[in-house]
Design a protein around this motif. Structure first.
Motif, PDB file in Angstrom:
ATOM      1  N   ASN A   1     -79.616  18.387  88.601  1.00 40.55           N
ATOM      2  CA  ASN A   1     -79.867  18.558  90.033  1.00 40.55           C
ATOM      3  C   ASN A   1     -79.998  17.226  90.750  1.00 40.55           C
ATOM      4  N   GLU A   2     -80.693  16.275  90.128  1.00 43.50           N
ATOM      5  CA  GLU A   2     -80.934  14.984  90.774  1.00 43.50           C
ATOM      6  C   GLU A   2     -79.663  14.151  90.903  1.00 43.50           C
ATOM      7  N   GLN A   3     -78.664  14.431  90.072  1.00 43.47           N
ATOM      8  CA  GLN A   3     -77.405  13.679  90.117  1.00 43.47           C
ATOM      9  C   GLN A   3     -76.279  14.464  90.807  1.00 43.47           C
ATOM     10  N   GLY A   4     -76.643  15.488  91.553  1.00 46.37           N
ATOM     11  CA  GLY A   4     -75.659  16.216  92.343  1.00 46.37           C
ATOM     12  C   GLY A   4     -74.785  17.168  91.560  1.00 46.37           C
ATOM     13  N   LEU A   5     -75.258  17.646  90.426  1.00 44.55           N
ATOM     14  CA  LEU A   5     -74.464  18.539  89.580  1.00 44.55           C
ATOM     15  C   LEU A   5     -74.992  19.969  89.599  1.00 44.55           C
ATOM     16  N   GLN A   6     -75.572  20.372  90.748  1.00 44.92           N
ATOM     17  CA  GLN A   6     -76.085  21.734  90.859  1.00 44.92           C
ATOM     18  C   GLN A   6     -74.975  22.775  90.691  1.00 44.92           C
TER      19      GLN A   6
ATOM     20  N   LEU B   1     -74.994   8.369  73.549  1.00 43.13           N
ATOM     21  CA  LEU B   1     -74.763   9.757  73.949  1.00 43.13           C
ATOM     22  C   LEU B   1     -75.387  10.742  72.971  1.00 43.13           C
ATOM     23  N   GLY B   2     -75.870  10.237  71.842  1.00 46.20           N
ATOM     24  CA  GLY B   2     -76.563  11.084  70.869  1.00 46.20           C
ATOM     25  C   GLY B   2     -75.777  11.371  69.622  1.00 46.20           C
ATOM     26  N   LEU B   3     -74.619  10.706  69.461  1.00 49.28           N
ATOM     27  CA  LEU B   3     -73.817  10.893  68.258  1.00 49.28           C
ATOM     28  C   LEU B   3     -74.275   9.925  67.170  1.00 49.28           C
TER      29      LEU B   3
ATOM     30  N   ILE C   1     -65.884  18.718  83.204  1.00 51.15           N
ATOM     31  CA  ILE C   1     -67.226  18.917  82.651  1.00 51.15           C
ATOM     32  C   ILE C   1     -67.576  17.786  81.694  1.00 51.15           C
ATOM     33  N   HIS C   2     -66.658  17.446  80.806  1.00 47.17           N
ATOM     34  CA  HIS C   2     -66.927  16.379  79.837  1.00 47.17           C
ATOM     35  C   HIS C   2     -67.241  15.064  80.555  1.00 47.17           C
ATOM     36  N   ARG C   3     -66.440  14.732  81.543  1.00 47.13           N
ATOM     37  CA  ARG C   3     -66.661  13.463  82.248  1.00 47.13           C
ATOM     38  C   ARG C   3     -67.994  13.482  82.997  1.00 47.13           C
TER      39      ARG C   3
ATOM     40  N   LEU D   1     -73.423  11.524  83.436  1.00 43.94           N
ATOM     41  CA  LEU D   1     -74.835  11.828  83.658  1.00 43.94           C
ATOM     42  C   LEU D   1     -75.697  11.249  82.548  1.00 43.94           C
ATOM     43  N   SER D   2     -75.254  11.406  81.315  1.00 47.44           N
ATOM     44  CA  SER D   2     -75.997  10.869  80.173  1.00 47.44           C
ATOM     45  C   SER D   2     -76.134   9.358  80.280  1.00 47.44           C
ATOM     46  N   GLU D   3     -75.031   8.690  80.609  1.00 45.87           N
ATOM     47  CA  GLU D   3     -75.085   7.231  80.694  1.00 45.87           C
ATOM     48  C   GLU D   3     -75.879   6.755  81.908  1.00 45.87           C
ATOM     49  N   ALA D   4     -75.835   7.515  83.007  1.00 46.57           N
ATOM     50  CA  ALA D   4     -76.577   7.126  84.202  1.00 46.57           C
ATOM     51  C   ALA D   4     -78.080   7.267  84.009  1.00 46.57           C
ATOM     52  N   THR D   5     -78.488   8.282  83.272  1.00 47.23           N
ATOM     53  CA  THR D   5     -79.927   8.521  83.053  1.00 47.23           C
ATOM     54  C   THR D   5     -80.461   7.786  81.830  1.00 47.23           C
TER      55      THR D   5
END
Length: 641
Positions: free
Chosen positions: A298-303, A619-621, A274-276, A281-285
Motif C-alpha cells: 500500500n505504501e508503495q502504490g501497489l494497492q 530478495l531472500g534467495l 507482477i515480478h518486476r 518493492l523488495s529492493e526499495a524497502t
C-alpha cells in the motif's frame, strides 16, 4: 502504454530501433515534399553518430525507390571535430557524405558543413557565417539530434548556456572517452570541436532526438523527467514547442511509464509486471520478498496489485517461487542420475549430454560474459563448441603487434630457421607502426598479426575452461573485415558461414551475446547474424529441440526481473573464470576500447556477477559467490533483424 504526466518532452517509443528510424525518415521525407509543394527550401539540421545511420539509409532508399528528391534541401551539419580534415576517417563531414549526401541529389552549393580544417583565427568568422546562412534561409525547419550519456546535444558540453551560438568548444573527458572507439584510443580524440550552439538548435522549428539502446536509458530519463538546466543540455529541449524524442524500447526502459507503470494508473497485471513490481518493492524497502506485507504494498502504490491478486503472502510466494525456479546449477540440463522432483523445466533434460555452441562476438566475450557457465557446461560432460565471430583485431595496441613481430623475427634468427620473407614482413611492420598516424587504418599485414594475437589468446582462454581445441571455430565474419571501427552491412556471406556451422553441429543450445552496449556496435551486429541464421534454420528437424540463450556481462548485466536462468558460481569457478580472462593479455590492464567503464574486463565481470548474487540474496534467495544470468529468446522478439 501509460503516459507519464512527469514527462516534460514528448516521447514516441518503438519496439525496435529500425522501426524508430523509419518513422523519423518518413517525417523528414514528408517535410521535404511539403516544402517542395510550397516552392520553398527545406532546411535540415543533420547529425552524425550510430543512431541516425539507419535514418539516412531509409532516406537514401526513398530517394532511389520512391523518387524523394533533395533538390530543395539545404543541409547544415551539427558539429565537427577540430582540427579535422574533411576526408579523414573520423571526420563528421566524411560521415555525412558516406551515409547520405553522396547518395542523393542535393546540390553541393546547398551543403553547409562545419569546417574543422580552418586556421584557428578563421574559426569564429566561419561559425558566424554558418549562423548567417541559417538565418538567411529562414531558420532550420527540422533538426535531427542524438544524445550522449552526459546529455549533450551537438557537442555542447554540460555547462553550455541555453542561448549559446555556433562556436569552438573544448571537449570534456566523457565525450572524448565515448569517441575513443572511432579514434583507436581516447588519446587520439581531438580536444576541441565546432558545434552549433544550444540557442541555434532551439530555434529550429521542429526537433527530433534519436536515442537507441540500453546505454541511453539513464540519460533519456534525466532528459525527459528531470529538471531543465545547463548541467544536462538536452533538458533545454523541454521548453521547445515541437521537440520529440524517438526511442526504441531499450532506451525508454528507465522511463517511469515503462519501469513502474503502476505508479501512473491502472495496469494489466501479467506475470512480467507482477515480478518486476514485487522485486522493485523488495529492493526499495530492503526486505526479502517473503517478508513483504500488505502495508508495504500500500505504501508503495501497489494497492491495485493486492486488489487484483489477493494478499501479500500469496503474491510474495508466487514471485519467490518464480525466482527460485530460475536458479540452475545444471545449465545444460541434468543426467538421469541427478534429477530430482521439482527440477525446473525448459532445458530438455531428455537430451543429455547436449551439443552446445557459444557464439562470442569478440575473442574474449565467451570467458568475460559467461566463463563460469562455460566451465560448468564442459565439466558436466556436454559437447561444447565456441564460435568466435570476429577477429577483434582492431582492439590490439600497435606496440603489442610490434612486440610479437619482433619476437617471431628474433625466434627465427635464434634457431636458424628460414625467413621466407620474414625480414621483409618485419621491416614493413616496423616501418608502418612507427610512422602510423593517429586513427590510420592498419595495413593488411598488421591486421593479420593483430588477429593472430587475439586468436592465440582465445585458444588459451578456452583451454582454461576445458574446451577442446578442435571445438573452437574462428569464423572471421566478413562484415567486420574493414580495418575500421565502421563495419560493413551484414551480407549473405556472414549468414552462410554461421548457418553452415549450425547445420554442421546441430546444437541443442545456442548461447549468444545480448550485451548491446559495446562502444562500436559489434555485439548488436553479431547477434543479428545469429538470429537471422536461426530463423533460416528453424524448419530443419534438429532445430526443434534447440534453445537460444542470451548472456551479458562485458558491458551490462540482466536485472533479476529479466533473468530466466541464473547459474550460480562457486568461489573456485570465479577464480577459474578470472584466469581464463587473464589469458587475453592484449586486453589486460588497459583495453583499446574501454567504453564508459574504466575497470578491467575481469573486474567488471566479477563485480556484476557478485552484484547479481547479492541481489538474489537480498530478495531472500540462497547466497552465492556469483551468478551469471541468461534470458531465453522466444524466436521473435529481440535484436534488429
Amino acid at each position: 502504454m501509460i503516459s507519464n504526466p512527469n514527462e516534460r518532452i514528448s516521447c514516441r517509443i518503438y519496439d525496435r530501433a529500425s522501426d524508430a528510424s523509419i518513422a523519423a525518415a518518413k517525417e523528414i521525407a514528408t517535410l521535404i515534399r511539403h516544402c517542395r509543394e510550397q516552392s520553398r527550401p527545406c532546411v535540415l539540421g543533420l547529425v552524425a553518430g550510430s543512431s541516425p545511420v539507419s535514418v539516412y539509409q531509409e532516406l537514401v532508399r526513398m530517394h532511389r525507390e520512391e523518387s524523394l528528391s533533395f533538390a530543395n534541401v539545404f543541409a547544415f551539419n551539427l558539429d565537427e571535430y577540430y582540427p579535422m580534415q574533411p576526408m579523414e576517417l573520423q571526420s563528421i563531414a566524411r560521415f555525412m557524405h558516406e551515409h547520405l549526401l553522396d547518395h542523393v541529389d542535393i546540390p553541393s552549393s546547398q551543403i553547409h558543413l562545419l569546417d574543422g580544417s580552418l586556421p584557428r583565427d578563421e574559426v569564429a568568422a566561419h561559425c558566424h557565417e554558418i549562423e548567417r546562412a541559417i538565418q538567411n534561409l529562414g531558420g532550420i525547419d527540422l533538426q535531427l539530434l542524438g544524445i550522449n550519456r552526459a546529455g549533450h546535444i551537438g557537442l555542447n558540453e554540460p555547462g553550455s548556456d541555453r542561448g549559446c551560438r555556433t562556436r569552438m568548444i573544448t571537449l570534456d573527458q566523457i565525450t572524448r572517452t565515448d569517441a575513443a572507439s572511432d579514434f583507436f584510443g581516447s588519446e587520439n580524440v581531438p580536444r576541441h570541436a565546432l558545434t552549433m550552439g544550444v540557442g541555434t538548435i532551439l530555434e529550429a522549428k521542429r526537433i527530433l532526438l534519436l536515442a537507441y539502446g540500453e546505454g541511453k536509458a539513464g540519460i533519456v530519463k534525466r532528459t525527459v523527467e528531470g529538471f531543465a538546466g545547463a548541467s544536462v543540455p538536452s533538458t533545454f529541449l523541454q521548453n521547445h514547442p515541437a521537440a520529440l524524442l524517438i526511442l526504441d524500447a531499450a532506451a525508454a526502459s528507465n522511463l517511469t511509464r515503462v519501469q513502474s507503470p503502476w505508479l501512473l494508473g491502472e495496469v494489466t497485471w501479467d506475470d512480467k509486471t507482477i515480478h518486476r513490481a514485487v522485486i522493485d518493492l523488495s529492493e526499495a524497502t530492503g526486505k526479502a520478498i517473503l517478508k513483504l506485507t500488505d502495508a508495504d504494498y500500500n505504501e508503495q502504490g501497489l494497492q491495485d496489485l493486492l486488489a487484483a491478486h489477493g494478499s501479500a503472502y500469496d503474491i510474495n510466494l508466487r514471485v519467490f517461487r518464480h525466482l527460485h525456479s530460475t536458479i540452475s546449477g545444471w545449465p545444460g540440463g541434468k543426467p538421469a542420475h541427478a534429477k530430482q522432483v521439482g527440477d525446473r523445466p525448459g532445458n530438455r533434460d531428455d537430451i543429455f549430454p547436449k551439443r552446445i555452441v557459444l557464439f562470442s562476438p569478440h575473442p574474449d566475450d565467451d570467458v568475460i560474459s559467461m566463463g563460469g557457465t562455460l566451465i560448468r557446461l564442459v565439466d558436466q560432460g556436454h559437447e561444447v563448441h565456441v564460435a568466435y565471430q570476429t577477429s577483434g583485431n582492431i582492439a590490439v595496441f600497435d606496440e603489442d603487434a610490434l612486440r610479437y613481430a619482433e619476437f617471431v623475427e628474433d625466434f627465427c634468427r635464434q634457431f636458424g630457421l628460414s625467413a621466407n620473407g620474414l625480414d621483409e614482413l618485419a621491416e614493413h611492420v616496423d616501418a608502418f607502426l612507427r610512422n602510423k598516424k593517429a586513427g590510420q587504418i592498419d595495413s593488411e599485414q598488421v591486421q593479420d598479426i593483430k588477429g593472430l594475437i587475439r586468436r592465440s589468446e582465445a585458444r588459451e582462454g578456452a583451454r582454461c575452461c576445458g574446451v577442446a581445441d578442435d571445438h573452437l571455430h574462428f569464423l572471421d565474419l566478413p562484415f567486420y573485415q574493414t580495418g575500421r571501427v565502421k563495419k560493413s552491412p551484414i551480407t549473405e556471406a556472414d549468414l552462410d558461414i554461421t548457418i553452415d556451422l549450425l547445420r554442421k553441429i546441430q546444437p541443442h543450445q545456442i548461447y549468444a551475446a545480448g550485451d548491446l552496449s559495446d562502444p562500436h556496435g559489434t555485439h548488436r551486429t553479431c547477434l543479428s547474424v545469429i538470429l537471422q541464421s536461426c530463423l533460416r534454420c528453424q524448419d530443419d528437424p534438429w532445430y526443434e529441440s534447440t534453445a537460444v540463450w542470451f548472456y551479458r556481462g562485458a558491458w551490462q548485466e540482466w536485472a533479476p526481473h529479466q533473468i530466466e536462468m541464473a547459474v550460480p558460481l562457486s568461489p573456485e569457478e570465479v577464480q577459474r573464470k578470472r584466469m581464463a580472462i587473464f589469458k587475453h593479455q592484449s586486453q589486460k590492464d588497459r583495453a583499446l576500447f574501454p567504453g564508459s567503464d574504466a575497470r578491467e574486463f575481469w573486474q567488471r565481470a566479477e563485480a556484476r556477477n557478485a552484484e547479481t548474487a547479492r541481489r538474489y540474496d537480498t530478495l531472500g534467495l540462497a547466497e552465492y559467490a556469483a551468478i551469471e544470468g541468461f534470458v531465453r529468446w522466444d524466436g521473435e522478439s529481440g535484436i534488429e533483424l
